[in-house]
Design a protein around this motif. Structure first.
Motif: not given
Length: 62
Positions: A20-25, A27-43
């Motif tokens: 899963n390497t595509e980028s995803v957005t 939504r946090l409480w205040v802002s939106d963050v776009t990151l690669p999905l692998w980063t989110v999954l690893t975190g």
């Protein structure tokens, strides 16, 4: 047996993250963050490991 299960789960997690390497957005409480999905999954995986270790440590102290 426990070690084999851990190795299998770790290999599946790494494979899933690598696939899963595509980028995803996100939504946090205040802002939106776009990151690669692998980063989110690893975190998320690391946060789960840390929480699991903390719970195991607290149970062992009792």
């Amino acid at each position: 047996m426990r070690t084999i299960g851990f190795v299998v789960l770790a290999a599946l997690a790494i494979w899933f993250i690598a696939a899963n390497t595509e980028s995803v957005t996100i939504r946090l409480w205040v802002s939106d963050v776009t990151l690669p999905l692998w980063t989110v999954l690893t975190g998320t995986l690391l946060a789960g490991i840390v929480l699991g270790l903390l719970i195991a440590y607290r149970r062992a102290r009792r």
